[in-house]
Enzyme design. Structure first.
Site, PDB file in Angstrom:
ATOM      1  N   THR A 165      37.366  33.104  37.830  1.00  0.00           N
ATOM      2  CA  THR A 165      36.957  32.503  36.580  1.00  0.00           C
ATOM      3  C   THR A 165      35.509  32.080  36.388  1.00  0.00           C
ATOM      4  OG1 THR A 165      39.283  32.061  36.364  1.00  0.00           O
ATOM      5  CG2 THR A 165      37.774  31.036  34.907  1.00  0.00           C
ATOM      6  N   HIS A 217      40.942  30.801  40.632  1.00  0.00           N
ATOM      7  CA  HIS A 217      41.805  31.417  41.376  1.00  0.00           C
ATOM      8  C   HIS A 217      43.353  31.241  40.847  1.00  0.00           C
ATOM      9  CE1 HIS A 217      38.149  31.861  43.620  1.00  0.00           C
ATOM     10  NE2 HIS A 217      38.818  32.614  44.597  1.00  0.00           N
TER      11      HIS A 217
HETATM   12  N1  ASP Z   1      42.575  31.089  37.264  1.00  0.00           N
HETATM   13  C1  ASP Z   1      42.385  32.472  36.651  1.00  0.00           C
HETATM   14  C2  ASP Z   1      43.825  32.685  36.154  1.00  0.00           C
HETATM   15  O1  ASP Z   1      44.833  32.514  36.863  1.00  0.00           O
HETATM   16  C3  ASP Z   1      41.807  33.693  37.310  1.00  0.00           C
HETATM   17  C4  ASP Z   1      41.126  33.166  38.716  1.00  0.00           C
HETATM   18  O2  ASP Z   1      40.136  32.479  38.375  1.00  0.00           O
HETATM   19  O3  ASP Z   1      41.064  34.020  39.736  1.00  0.00           O
HETATM   20  O4  ASP Z   1      43.800  33.726  35.148  1.00  0.00           O
END
Ligand code: ASP
Length: 317
Positions: A165, A217
């Site tokens: 993100t 994440h």
């Molecule tokens: N945190 C984000 C989500 O769960 C994705 C990411 O940052 O990998 O959509």
């Protein structure tokens, strides 16, 4: 003043810093920076470079938060829209609501005159189908997309660890602390899946009196722990930045069921200190930071959660 951004914030962190230097409010500085990241095809987790859901459609989550008023605006699972952070800011500025999702969010984008754009690169489309093909039986393939998607979600969980993100946190020259997030979310997600990036308290939280946090994440974990809010509340209760982070890390590490993966926490306090912690991601995690003493934003390596745990803080009862 400070701007803290995740590893993929490099296309926009300089623009945000430029705006802060001219005296812009934190939120007005963050949005143009995020827009540059959303437009950069080399960034494979947001905007043009992002990954689609199981049906091959892009769905974006984004947010902005003003830590002085605790106003926030967010959009979730929005189709056909590139500049979702700008859309989230418009929700904050113009509506009596805080979050719009899906078709409603796209309708609002139409009302504002945003371009309609499928935002799916040809390369992403090819990779999407190649991965999907591998996990489908001949029958599922023949029926696709009119086949149950839930079994595919399990088979294709995070196939290339292609999640991330874009998160930006900043403190402007009037000490407003603000956050912004933008993502295409979990690659090959079930349509309609919403991650932590538009959820206040989970993927982001800001309070100008104490600090801010934003996570990347595995949103499925930070949503269960309200990680960003935990950190800001801990700061409010008098903990230092590291102590507040250790509390949030402990809560994440207590999770044993459900989908468990890595989390990266980005945090600043009201004094302008910052910390970025890698909680269980296998890959090396980097981040970017800018302060007025620096000519340009600098890239640094995140600290490992294990190295934060020298003085372990017990979770609150
Ligand atoms: N945190 C984000 C989500 O769960 C994705 C990411 O940052 O990998 O959509």
């Amino acid at each position: 003043m400070i701007v803290l951004g995740n590893s993929e914030s490099w296309p926009g962190i300089g623009k945000t810093a430029e705006h802060l230097q001219t005296g812009a409010h934190g939120l007005d500085a963050l949005v143009p920076g995020l827009s540059l990241v959303e437009a950069e095809t080399k960034i494979r987790s947001v905007g043009y470079g992002g990954w689609p859901n199981l049906l091959g459609n892009m769905e974006f989550d984004a947010s902005v938060m003003d830590g002085t008023t605790r106003d926030y605006g967010a959009v979730a699972a929005v189709p056909m829209t590139l500049e979702v952070t700008r859309l989230a800011k418009a929700v904050l500025d113009n509506l009596p609501h805080t979050m719009l999702v899906g078709e409603g969010a796209r309708r609002y984008a139409d009302e504002l005159g945003f371009d309609k754009d499928p935002v799916l690169l040809e390369h992403s489309k090819q990779v999407w189908w190649r991965k999907l093909e591998k996990v489908m039986s001949a029958e599922q393939k023949a029926q696709f997309p009119n086949t149950a998607l839930a079994p595919l979600t399990k088979a294709i969980t995070d196939p290339e660890k292609v999640r991330d993100t874009t998160v930006f946190l900043c403190k402007d020259n009037r000490n407003n602390i603000c956050t912004a997030t933008s993502t295409s979310g979990w690659a090959w997600k079930y349509p309609g899946r919403v991650g932590d990036s538009p959820i206040p308290g989970a993927g982001f939280y800001a309070d100008s009196r104490y600090g801010a946090a934003a996570c990347t994440h595995t949103g499925e974990m930070t949503m269960r722990c309200s990680s960003a809010r935990t950190i800001v509340l801990a700061l409010k209760l008098g903990m230092g930045l590291d102590e507040a982070l250790r509390l949030a890390i402990t809560e994440l590490q207590e999770l044993k069921s459900g989908y468990i993966g890595g989390v990266v926490i980005h945090a600043i306090d009201a004094a302008g200190n910052h910390r970025v912690v890698n909680v269980g991601c296998e890959e090396e995690i980097n981040y970017w930071v800018w302060t007025p003493e620096l000519e340009k934003a600098e890239k640094h390596k995140a600290i490992l959660a294990e190295d934060m745990h020298t003085a372990r803080v017990e979770a609150l009862p």
